[in-house]
Design a protein around this motif. Structure first.
Motif, PDB file in Angstrom:
ATOM      1  N   ALA A 292      47.480  43.575  48.142  1.00  0.00           N
ATOM      2  CA  ALA A 292      46.803  42.633  47.243  1.00  0.00           C
ATOM      3  C   ALA A 292      45.766  43.320  46.364  1.00  0.00           C
ATOM      4  CB  ALA A 292      46.145  41.527  48.059  1.00  0.00           C
TER       5      ALA A 292
ATOM      6  N   LEU B  98      44.483  42.042  42.534  1.00  0.00           N
ATOM      7  CA  LEU B  98      43.138  41.475  42.603  1.00  0.00           C
ATOM      8  C   LEU B  98      42.123  42.285  41.794  1.00  0.00           C
ATOM      9  CD1 LEU B  98      42.978  40.332  46.329  1.00  0.00           C
ATOM     10  CD2 LEU B  98      43.242  38.910  44.287  1.00  0.00           C
TER      11      LEU B  98
ATOM     12  N   THR C   4      41.020  40.348  38.705  1.00  0.00           N
ATOM     13  CA  THR C   4      40.525  38.980  38.877  1.00  0.00           C
ATOM     14  C   THR C   4      39.004  39.003  39.062  1.00  0.00           C
ATOM     15  OG1 THR C   4      40.830  39.024  41.274  1.00  0.00           O
ATOM     16  CG2 THR C   4      42.707  38.291  39.951  1.00  0.00           C
TER      17      THR C   4
ATOM     18  N   ILE D 283      38.038  35.103  43.613  1.00  0.00           N
ATOM     19  CA  ILE D 283      39.483  35.075  43.872  1.00  0.00           C
ATOM     20  C   ILE D 283      39.851  36.126  44.922  1.00  0.00           C
ATOM     21  CG2 ILE D 283      41.757  35.475  42.836  1.00  0.00           C
ATOM     22  CD1 ILE D 283      40.622  34.183  40.271  1.00  0.00           C
TER      23      ILE D 283
ATOM     24  N   THR E 294      38.699  34.861  48.321  1.00  0.00           N
ATOM     25  CA  THR E 294      39.567  33.767  48.760  1.00  0.00           C
ATOM     26  C   THR E 294      40.927  34.304  49.207  1.00  0.00           C
ATOM     27  OG1 THR E 294      38.448  32.293  47.221  1.00  0.00           O
ATOM     28  CG2 THR E 294      40.565  31.557  48.065  1.00  0.00           C
ATOM     29  N   SER E 295      41.428  35.299  48.516  1.00  0.00           N
ATOM     30  CA  SER E 295      42.705  35.908  48.906  1.00  0.00           C
ATOM     31  C   SER E 295      42.590  36.603  50.253  1.00  0.00           C
ATOM     32  CB  SER E 295      43.155  36.907  47.847  1.00  0.00           C
ATOM     33  OG  SER E 295      43.341  36.256  46.618  1.00  0.00           O
TER      34      SER E 295
END
Length: 117
Positions: free
Chosen positions: A67, A71, A74, A78, A81-82
């Motif tokens: 990820a 990410l 972003t 975010i 939260t991921s």
């Protein structure tokens, strides 16, 4: 595991103070690296106490690492939260695996050094 907790706390502070700012590489390392370091420590503890490694933890580490690239473009909110979603998925997988089974007894991999026979 303690280092992971410290990194998670720093990442939390970054998310709270800069939720919608442009993501900096160091921030992403802390936001995702904290959970990764903690889970690696948990894997080590699980290996010593139960002589096994949970597949969901390895998949979670891989998901957190994978990820990182998307990410990076972003915001910290975010990214945080991921990381939360991935950790929640690991916890749910562990709960599903343990449901209906008795508590697991410790089974150390080896005797500690200097233990009497």
């Amino acid at each position: 595991m303690v280092l992971g907790i410290v990194l998670v706390a720093i990442g939390y502070e970054l998310v709270v103070t800069h939720p919608v700012d442009h993501m900096r590489p160091a921030w992403l390392v802390v936001i995702l690296g904290g959970p990764i370091v903690f889970v690696i420590g948990r894997i080590g503890l699980e290996r010593v106490v139960f002589n096994r490694v949970s597949r969901s933890r390895l998949i979670g580490i891989a998901a957190l690492a994978a990820a990182a690239l998307p990410l990076a473009f972003t915001t910290p909110l975010i990214a945080g939260t991921s990381a939360l979603a991935i950790l929640l998925g690991m916890a749910l997988a562990d709960a599903r695996h343990a449901r209906g089974r008795p508590l697991e007894a410790p089974s150390p991999a080896t005797e500690p050094p200097g233990a009497p026979n």
